[in-house]
Motif scaffolding. Structure first.
Motif, PDB file in Angstrom:
ATOM      1  N   GLU A 142       1.055  -1.321   0.197  1.00 22.47           N
ATOM      2  CA  GLU A 142       0.259  -0.124  -0.089  1.00 22.47           C
ATOM      3  C   GLU A 142       0.808   1.059   0.073  1.00 22.47           C
ATOM      4  O   GLU A 142       0.506   2.130  -0.652  1.00 22.47           O
ATOM      5  CB  GLU A 142      -1.050  -0.156   1.166  1.00 22.47           C
ATOM      6  N   THR A 145       2.307   2.020  -3.407  1.00 15.31           N
ATOM      7  CA  THR A 145       1.341   2.359  -4.362  1.00 15.31           C
ATOM      8  C   THR A 145       1.342   3.716  -4.163  1.00 15.31           C
ATOM      9  O   THR A 145       0.755   4.515  -5.072  1.00 15.31           O
ATOM     10  CB  THR A 145      -0.028   1.645  -4.015  1.00 15.31           C
ATOM     11  N   LYS A 159      -0.871  -3.004  -6.952  1.00 15.69           N
ATOM     12  CA  LYS A 159      -2.300  -3.445  -6.729  1.00 15.69           C
ATOM     13  C   LYS A 159      -2.365  -4.963  -6.669  1.00 15.69           C
ATOM     14  O   LYS A 159      -3.078  -5.755  -5.798  1.00 15.69           O
ATOM     15  CB  LYS A 159      -3.185  -2.915  -7.831  1.00 15.69           C
TER      16      LYS A 159
END
Length: 176
Positions: A142, A145, A159
């Motif tokens: 995460e 990202t 993802k």
């Protein structure tokens, strides 16, 4: 005194067996379609979770520990693939993006190291450590990202990695 000791000993032994057996019974359940659906039901994308776990031909024949091992393997393969992509993107990135990619590179190195730790912990029946590694995996994906919006190919890999890490989390949660 002897009969009282024997009764206490056997009662204690019976309690220990009753405590251990339900845990062992739960862990030894085969990964049937219904078990997979139950596990994946708490995933953000249940079809992704099911497809990922079913991608391994051993899935129908393993128990919960084996399924956790499969989820660790999926994460390990994806993390190494993503790490290779990050290394290639660093070569042509502008200085600002390069800084973020370097951070992601470190996070994925940590994730790979933690998957190795999770494999060792799983063999040692240390399910808490396995579960902690799964959570860390998800946080790393995460974070990468969030910091690399300027690298679209990496966004898709992140993802996918995040979903595989979440699969690892939902499977390992069932070990506890």
């Amino acid at each position: 005194m002897a009969p009282s000791f024997c009764v206490s000993f056997f009662f204690s032994l019976l309690l220990a067996i009753l405590w251990i057996c339900p845990t062992y019974g739960r862990l030894s359940v085969k990964a049937s379609e219904n078990v997979l659906k139950e596990i994946c039901s708490s995933h953000e994308d249940p079809p992704f979770c099911l497809q990922a776990l079913k991608s391994d031909p051993h899935t129908p024949f393993v128990d919960l520990v084996g399924l956790t091992n499969i989820s660790i393997h999926l994460v390990d393969v994806a993390a190494n693939k993503t790490l290779a992509l990050i290394r290639s993107l660093i070569k042509t990135a502008d200085p600002e993006l390069k800084k973020h990619l370097d951070d992601c590179l470190q996070m994925y190195d940590v994730t790979i190291s933690e998957t190795e730790d999770a494999k060792t912990a799983l063999k040692a029946h240390d399910y808490e450590t396995v579960n902690v590694a799964s959570g860390s995996c998800m946080i790393n994906a995460e974070t990468c990202t969030d910091t690399t919006t300027g690298a679209p190919p990496l966004q898709q890999e992140n993802k996918n990695m995040r979903y595989l890490c979440e699969t690892f989390v939902v499977v390992s949660n069932h070990l506890l």
